[in-house]
Design a protein around this motif. Sequence first.
Motif, PDB file in Angstrom:
ATOM      1  N   GLY A 153       0.837  -1.195   0.000  1.00 58.68           N
ATOM      2  CA  GLY A 153       0.000   0.000   0.000  1.00 58.68           C
ATOM      3  C   GLY A 153       0.869   1.239   0.000  1.00 58.68           C
ATOM      4  O   GLY A 153       1.770   1.384  -0.841  1.00 58.68           O
ATOM      5  N   ASP A 154       0.636   2.127   0.957  1.00 59.64           N
ATOM      6  CA  ASP A 154       1.445   3.347   1.029  1.00 59.64           C
ATOM      7  C   ASP A 154       2.635   3.199   1.970  1.00 59.64           C
ATOM      8  O   ASP A 154       3.335   4.164   2.260  1.00 59.64           O
ATOM      9  CB  ASP A 154       0.582   4.534   1.476  1.00 59.64           C
ATOM     10  N   ARG A 155       2.876   1.966   2.447  1.00 59.47           N
ATOM     11  CA  ARG A 155       3.988   1.734   3.372  1.00 59.47           C
ATOM     12  C   ARG A 155       5.183   1.157   2.626  1.00 59.47           C
ATOM     13  O   ARG A 155       5.117   0.049   2.084  1.00 59.47           O
ATOM     14  CB  ARG A 155       3.554   0.777   4.474  1.00 59.47           C
ATOM     15  N   LEU A 156       6.289   1.910   2.589  1.00 60.32           N
ATOM     16  CA  LEU A 156       7.511   1.476   1.910  1.00 60.32           C
ATOM     17  C   LEU A 156       8.349   0.638   2.872  1.00 60.32           C
ATOM     18  O   LEU A 156       8.730   1.105   3.944  1.00 60.32           O
ATOM     19  CB  LEU A 156       8.306   2.703   1.453  1.00 60.32           C
ATOM     20  N   LEU A 157       8.635  -0.615   2.475  1.00 65.54           N
ATOM     21  CA  LEU A 157       9.464  -1.488   3.307  1.00 65.54           C
ATOM     22  C   LEU A 157      10.937  -1.241   3.057  1.00 65.54           C
ATOM     23  O   LEU A 157      11.722  -1.043   3.976  1.00 65.54           O
ATOM     24  CB  LEU A 157       9.124  -2.957   3.035  1.00 65.54           C
ATOM     25  N   PHE A 158      11.333  -1.314   1.778  1.00 66.18           N
ATOM     26  CA  PHE A 158      12.725  -1.040   1.427  1.00 66.18           C
ATOM     27  C   PHE A 158      12.772  -0.483   0.011  1.00 66.18           C
ATOM     28  O   PHE A 158      11.886  -0.736  -0.819  1.00 66.18           O
ATOM     29  CB  PHE A 158      13.619  -2.279   1.564  1.00 66.18           C
ATOM     30  N   SER A 159      13.814   0.308  -0.248  1.00 63.54           N
ATOM     31  CA  SER A 159      13.910   1.018  -1.523  1.00 63.54           C
ATOM     32  C   SER A 159      15.324   0.950  -2.083  1.00 63.54           C
ATOM     33  O   SER A 159      16.299   1.175  -1.357  1.00 63.54           O
ATOM     34  CB  SER A 159      13.502   2.484  -1.310  1.00 63.54           C
ATOM     35  N   ASP A 160      15.430   0.606  -3.366  1.00 66.06           N
ATOM     36  CA  ASP A 160      16.719   0.586  -4.079  1.00 66.06           C
ATOM     37  C   ASP A 160      17.772  -0.240  -3.354  1.00 66.06           C
ATOM     38  O   ASP A 160      18.950   0.144  -3.259  1.00 66.06           O
ATOM     39  CB  ASP A 160      17.241   2.014  -4.296  1.00 66.06           C
ATOM     40  N   VAL A 161      17.364  -1.393  -2.838  1.00 59.48           N
ATOM     41  CA  VAL A 161      18.292  -2.284  -2.144  1.00 59.48           C
ATOM     42  C   VAL A 161      19.193  -2.977  -3.161  1.00 59.48           C
ATOM     43  O   VAL A 161      18.719  -3.589  -4.124  1.00 59.48           O
ATOM     44  CB  VAL A 161      17.506  -3.333  -1.327  1.00 59.48           C
ATOM     45  N   THR A 162      20.497  -2.884  -2.939  1.00 61.95           N
ATOM     46  CA  THR A 162      21.473  -3.475  -3.854  1.00 61.95           C
ATOM     47  C   THR A 162      22.559  -4.196  -3.055  1.00 61.95           C
ATOM     48  O   THR A 162      23.163  -3.596  -2.160  1.00 61.95           O
ATOM     49  CB  THR A 162      22.129  -2.399  -4.745  1.00 61.95           C
ATOM     50  N   PHE A 163      22.776  -5.461  -3.344  1.00 62.27           N
ATOM     51  CA  PHE A 163      23.901  -6.206  -2.766  1.00 62.27           C
ATOM     52  C   PHE A 163      24.064  -7.513  -3.545  1.00 62.27           C
ATOM     53  O   PHE A 163      23.189  -7.914  -4.325  1.00 62.27           O
ATOM     54  CB  PHE A 163      23.702  -6.489  -1.271  1.00 62.27           C
ATOM     55  N   GLY A 164      25.194  -8.164  -3.343  1.00 63.43           N
ATOM     56  CA  GLY A 164      25.462  -9.434  -4.015  1.00 63.43           C
ATOM     57  C   GLY A 164      25.759 -10.527  -3.004  1.00 63.43           C
ATOM     58  O   GLY A 164      26.164 -10.259  -1.870  1.00 63.43           O
ATOM     59  N   ILE A 165      25.521 -11.774  -3.414  1.00 62.29           N
ATOM     60  CA  ILE A 165      25.862 -12.934  -2.597  1.00 62.29           C
ATOM     61  C   ILE A 165      26.877 -13.756  -3.375  1.00 62.29           C
ATOM     62  O   ILE A 165      26.594 -14.216  -4.493  1.00 62.29           O
ATOM     63  CB  ILE A 165      24.618 -13.793  -2.276  1.00 62.29           C
ATOM     64  N   ASN A 166      28.045 -13.922  -2.791  1.00 64.97           N
ATOM     65  CA  ASN A 166      29.129 -14.644  -3.463  1.00 64.97           C
ATOM     66  C   ASN A 166      29.253 -16.067  -2.930  1.00 64.97           C
ATOM     67  O   ASN A 166      28.748 -16.390  -1.840  1.00 64.97           O
ATOM     68  CB  ASN A 166      30.460 -13.916  -3.256  1.00 64.97           C
ATOM     69  N   GLU A 167      29.938 -16.883  -3.674  1.00 66.58           N
ATOM     70  CA  GLU A 167      30.207 -18.252  -3.239  1.00 66.58           C
ATOM     71  C   GLU A 167      30.901 -18.231  -1.873  1.00 66.58           C
ATOM     72  O   GLU A 167      31.868 -17.514  -1.661  1.00 66.58           O
ATOM     73  CB  GLU A 167      31.098 -18.944  -4.274  1.00 66.58           C
ATOM     74  N   GLY A 168      30.363 -19.008  -0.931  1.00 69.00           N
ATOM     75  CA  GLY A 168      30.975 -19.103   0.392  1.00 69.00           C
ATOM     76  C   GLY A 168      30.543 -18.048   1.382  1.00 69.00           C
ATOM     77  O   GLY A 168      30.900 -18.126   2.563  1.00 69.00           O
ATOM     78  N   ASP A 169      29.765 -17.039   0.960  1.00 64.55           N
ATOM     79  CA  ASP A 169      29.298 -16.006   1.893  1.00 64.55           C
ATOM     80  C   ASP A 169      28.381 -16.616   2.948  1.00 64.55           C
ATOM     81  O   ASP A 169      27.550 -17.477   2.660  1.00 64.55           O
ATOM     82  CB  ASP A 169      28.514 -14.920   1.146  1.00 64.55           C
ATOM     83  N   LYS A 170      28.510 -16.123   4.169  1.00 65.87           N
ATOM     84  CA  LYS A 170      27.587 -16.478   5.238  1.00 65.87           C
ATOM     85  C   LYS A 170      27.023 -15.158   5.778  1.00 65.87           C
ATOM     86  O   LYS A 170      27.681 -14.452   6.538  1.00 65.87           O
ATOM     87  CB  LYS A 170      28.304 -17.243   6.368  1.00 65.87           C
ATOM     88  N   ILE A 171      25.804 -14.827   5.351  1.00 58.29           N
ATOM     89  CA  ILE A 171      25.247 -13.497   5.588  1.00 58.29           C
ATOM     90  C   ILE A 171      24.078 -13.568   6.556  1.00 58.29           C
ATOM     91  O   ILE A 171      23.163 -14.381   6.391  1.00 58.29           O
ATOM     92  CB  ILE A 171      24.763 -12.862   4.259  1.00 58.29           C
ATOM     93  N   GLY A 172      24.088 -12.704   7.571  1.00 57.58           N
ATOM     94  CA  GLY A 172      22.966 -12.553   8.480  1.00 57.58           C
ATOM     95  C   GLY A 172      22.210 -11.279   8.148  1.00 57.58           C
ATOM     96  O   GLY A 172      22.821 -10.233   7.927  1.00 57.58           O
TER      97      GLY A 172
END
Length: 630
Positions: free
Chosen positions: A15-34
């Motif tokens: 609706g009119d509630r923005l959760l996130f905007s223009d989110v940019t990132f990558g996930i590489n082999e072996g990454d452990k991301i929280g």
Amino acid sequence: MAIFLQIENLTKSFGDRLLFSDVTFGINEGDKIGLIAKNGMGKTTLLRCIAGLEPYDSGSVTARTGLRIGYLEQTPALQPELTVLETCVADNKPLLEAIKAYEAAVASEDMEALSKATGKMDATQAWDYEDRLKQMLTQLGITDLNETVGHLSGGQRKRVALAKVILDEPQLIILDEPTNHLDIPSIEWLEGYLKRARVALLMVTHDRYFLDRVCDRILEIDLTQIFGYSGNYAYYLRKRQERVDAMGAELAKVKNTLRKEQEWMNRQPQARAGKAKYRIDAFYDLKKRAAVDLRERNVDLSVKSSYIGNKIFEARNISKSFGDKVILRDFSYTFARYEKVGIVGKNGVGKSTFIKLLQGLIPSDSGTWDIGETVRFGYYNQDGIDFDPGKKVIDAITEIAEEVVVNDGAARFSPSQFLQHFLFTPPDQQKLIAKLSGGERSRLYLASVLMRSPNFLILDEPTNDLDIVTLGILEEYLANFKGCAIIISHDRYFLDNIVDHIFVLEGDGVVKDFPGGYTDYREWKTAREEEEKALREAAEEKSRNAGTAAPQRQKPTAGRTAKLSFKERKEYEALTDELEKINAEIASLEAEFNSGNPIEDIAEKSTRYDELKKSLDEKEMRWLELSELA
């Protein structure tokens, strides 16, 4: 390092509630991301967008060609009519067909069909899969592969779904609150597995030890943006504070500049008619930047306990069983004023039953509880809110009290005012309880418990569905709580920060009282296990030299017809396990006999040793008979 997944300019709103905007990132082999954010900021939504389960407004998610992704939902949707085994192999049709064909052939005792089925089991590596599945599910507390999913609890279903995700061998695993409903041994097993596994990981969890020990990158959703930190959770905490401080300093500069520009803008139009248009545009840009609110809205737990006297409770010779399952056996304990104790133990051992016995919600079989007259319990039940889901939030609290009086009458609130301390704005208070998120339900439940000013808190898994910030506030509240507390939790960090000692429910009615937090107990237990392992290995070496080592299990090999009936095969497998256990116990007793240390119950252990040796001879003879047919 290969890039597995690239997220570019991802935007999502409801609706009119923005959760996130223009989110940019990558996930590489072996990454452990929280992935970290407060409740309601869009953590689960972002995971679902990345996994392709939910649409997004704009941006892109690009996966490497052929990338295998495994996704564990916060509440997995499994088919209730399938068995545990069928659920885990549902996406591997050849494997499922091979297992079903083998089971049918064994049941029919058709030697030709059994020979073909054995070949299919070999070809699909079903033997290895079944062994791995059994081992993994046992670690997660599931032992019956033929149990239908519809008969499992919500926590058990999540463990089955977790096992399925891991056994599918994805290259990237996406996990949404994987530690919820797991007991501590299962969490520690999963923690160790994910640390060792050569997979990329993107995970939402509120378990801070888990984040610290598994993750090497932290992503945070804040102010509809994403912020990245290369390090574990402890590193993230330091760097986040630096970011917040820097943003605060920058905002102060912007507001100072804005004040000067506002004075210029307030002059009569003719006084600034000749000014450049860019300065006017810059003013409006400054105004927009200054409107950013860096104040963090957090739960306010400024509710004090009511007075509690010196007499709390005394348990005298409490026993409780359900059929053959013993929960407590002759348990006695005197609880002291201001004492805070944690309760740990495997799922199903009786932790929740223990605290229900204390409150008189379940009768004990024998023994008595003597509760002090000033004790006022506040019970947070892991089963969740008991409110009518069709009621509004404000109505549910108003039904409990028209006025909330806390801190021995020093503070009085209307239900609406009190709810705002728990982050329920006036519009939020008009929501139906059925529409609340897991985090909102937990906050509402906590409000309903604390509004009664209890002086003895009993919290059964209070950390489920609370975000990390709220957990920290709850920890601080409990640490300064002028009352007593019993806390059941699988959150090791939470226990370490709060409790004075721990009741370890070991099963069969045994309760061990251990001084200190959970980490202290775990270190002691690990040291003891290592010592016992060393003794056992020394005894096993001696047994091997004496020729008493247990026979090793054999699997049917390609080209060989299995002659065992289904019943005999089950007996053969059970005997193999029994022989290993008997030999281990014999070795342990021999090590104790040979240690030279005094043994108090020497007669009893000598009798047990003779029984084991006799049983070993009988079972080895039967095992050899069956092995000839295998």
